[in-house]
Design an enzyme around this catalytic site. Structure first.
Site, PDB file in Angstrom:
ATOM      1  CE  LYS A  98     -56.040  17.379 -58.242  1.00 28.79           C
ATOM      2  NZ  LYS A  98     -56.287  18.901 -58.192  1.00 28.79           N
ATOM      3  N   GLY A 360     -58.670 -24.944 -44.627  1.00 28.73           N
ATOM      4  CA  GLY A 360     -59.598 -25.910 -44.941  1.00 28.73           C
ATOM      5  C   GLY A 360     -58.815 -27.157 -45.480  1.00 28.73           C
TER       6      GLY A 360
END
EC number: 5.3.2.5
Length: 413
Positions: A98, A360
């Site tokens: 919390k 890539g």
């Protein structure tokens, strides 16, 4: 008494000492001064304790962001371990459950007692055992990524895997968004990949490991992982933050799941990037992932396409490889937008015990994935020898083509 110490960055209008005391009590016994003395004595061993409050200078950028002037400081609070079971869900719910919803608070670190650490497994293999599997000891490892696999079949996967392996990479991993599908189902990816890599090994004498993406419903993962082991899978790729740290720990602790686990950081960006909220990356992607058993940990590099702050990235790597911890070391895998021209930076910042990971930068090479792998291997060899990439490129056509396409960063000592 065993305890866990949480370190927070807090911004607040109130007195930071009072704020810290409120957290320490609120997350443990609830109240203190209004309790009868007998109850205080009974609850003392459960009470959270403020270890320190270090007030920092005001940050004008933070004040502009919040639209008001706030005090800021580093707060350390000790939580008795007997308040919660020795598992990650109980730990995180206690120290940042919390509280993560309550104001401007960021969890920076967790310090564990040796007793508490012994409740966790750490990596099954770690850096040294993975190097033994590959018989590679004196350089960073090289990993490539399957790209463009969605909508493609096993024939395409097999050829792409073959080209990557022929380029000299040490590992190939699935794309994290490749899930169970009709064209490349999980089990057939494993068997097809095994056949290809055995063929390449017979031809080259070089071993390559394939990390297959373990996906599906949470309560089916263990059986699926065990089936992967039966089929001869090398490594499991796992999107840990889509499932939870405790799920990775469950996989690691199962004695029938006897292969390394590679943790992918997908979804962690929802938790780590803010300097005011969430969890510091070195804790979430470093300390905690090593604690629960990740053998490899991917994270954004400081200089790729999805760059992480350099201090944060180095902090992750430091947590994964700190040899003072009682766990095996995890492989740091700085990732995203990596091409051969960045290898000198990677080597300087992350050293030999790291993995150069490219997608890539492998597949985008003019000579295809095999050429991309050769370019990276030449760049790694140059970094190890202390040679500039441009000098090395004069002797290696694949590296020259990579530098012509992406450029190169030279590092001076």
């Amino acid at each position: 008494m065993s305890q866990v110490i949480a370190t927070y960055l807090i911004h607040d209008e109130k007195d930071l000492e009072k704020k810290a005391e409120g957290i320490a009590l609120g997350l443990t016994v609830g109240s203190w001064t209004d309790l009868p003395l007998l109850e205080q004595e009974q609850l003392r061993k459960h009470k959270g304790v403020v270890v320190s409050v270090q007030e920092l200078e005001e940050n004008e950028r933070a004040n502009r962001y919040f639209g008001k002037r706030l005090k800021r400081g580093i707060v350390r609070i000790a939580y008795p371990s007997l308040n919660f079971s020795a598992d990650i869900p109980a730990l995180l719910t206690t120290v940042f459950g919390k509280l993560s919803l309550d104001g401007e608070v960021r969890l920076l670190d967790l310090t564990f007692s040796d007793e508490w650490k012994r409740k966790f497994p750490g990596p099954r293999f770690g850096i040294d055992e993975i190097r033994k599997k590959l018989d590679v000891y004196e350089r960073p490892l090289l990993m490539s990524i399957f790209k463009g696999m969605i909508g493609r079949d096993l024939t395409y996967l097999s050829e792409q895997l073959k080209q990557q392996a022929l380029g000299g990479v040490d590992l190939v991993k699935d794309d994290e968004i490749l899930f169970e599908n009709e064209l490349t189902p999980f089990e057939k990816r494993i068997t097809a990949g095994k056949a290809v890599l055995n063929e390449v090994y017979e031809k080259t004498g070089k071993r390559t490991l394939y990390a297959v993406n373990l996906t599906g419903k949470t309560f089916e993962l263990k059986e699926k992982a065990k089936r992967a082991v039966e089929l001869g899978a090398d490594v499991l790729l796992f999107n840990v933050f889509a499932y939870g740290l405790d799920v990775l720990q469950g996989l690691r602790e199962d004695d029938e799941i006897t292969i390394p686990i590679m943790a992918h950081p997908a979804f962690s960006g929802a938790l780590t990037p803010s300097e005011f909220y969430g969890i510091k990356a070195s804790l979430l992607l470093g300390k905690l992932l090593r604690l629960v058993g990740a053998d490899f940990v991917l994270f954004p590099s400081p200089y790729g396409s999805v760059a992480l702050d350099k201090e944060e990235a180095l902090g992750i790597a430091a947590e994964l490889t700190n040899d003072k911890e009682p766990f095996k070391r995890s492989f740091p895998v700085p990732s995203a937008g990596i091409h051969p021209g960045l290898v000198p930076l990677l080597f300087r910042d992350f050293g030999i015990d790291s993995i150069v990971n490219a997608g890539g930068g492998i597949h985008g090479h003019p000579d295809g994935a095999a050429g991309g792998g050769r370019a990276f291997r030449a760049a790694i060899d140059a970094a190890l020898a202390g040679k500039s990439l441009h000098e090395a490129a004069r002797e290696n056509e694949a590296l020259r083509k990579a530098i012509d396409l992406w450029g190169a960063v030279e590092v001076t000592s």
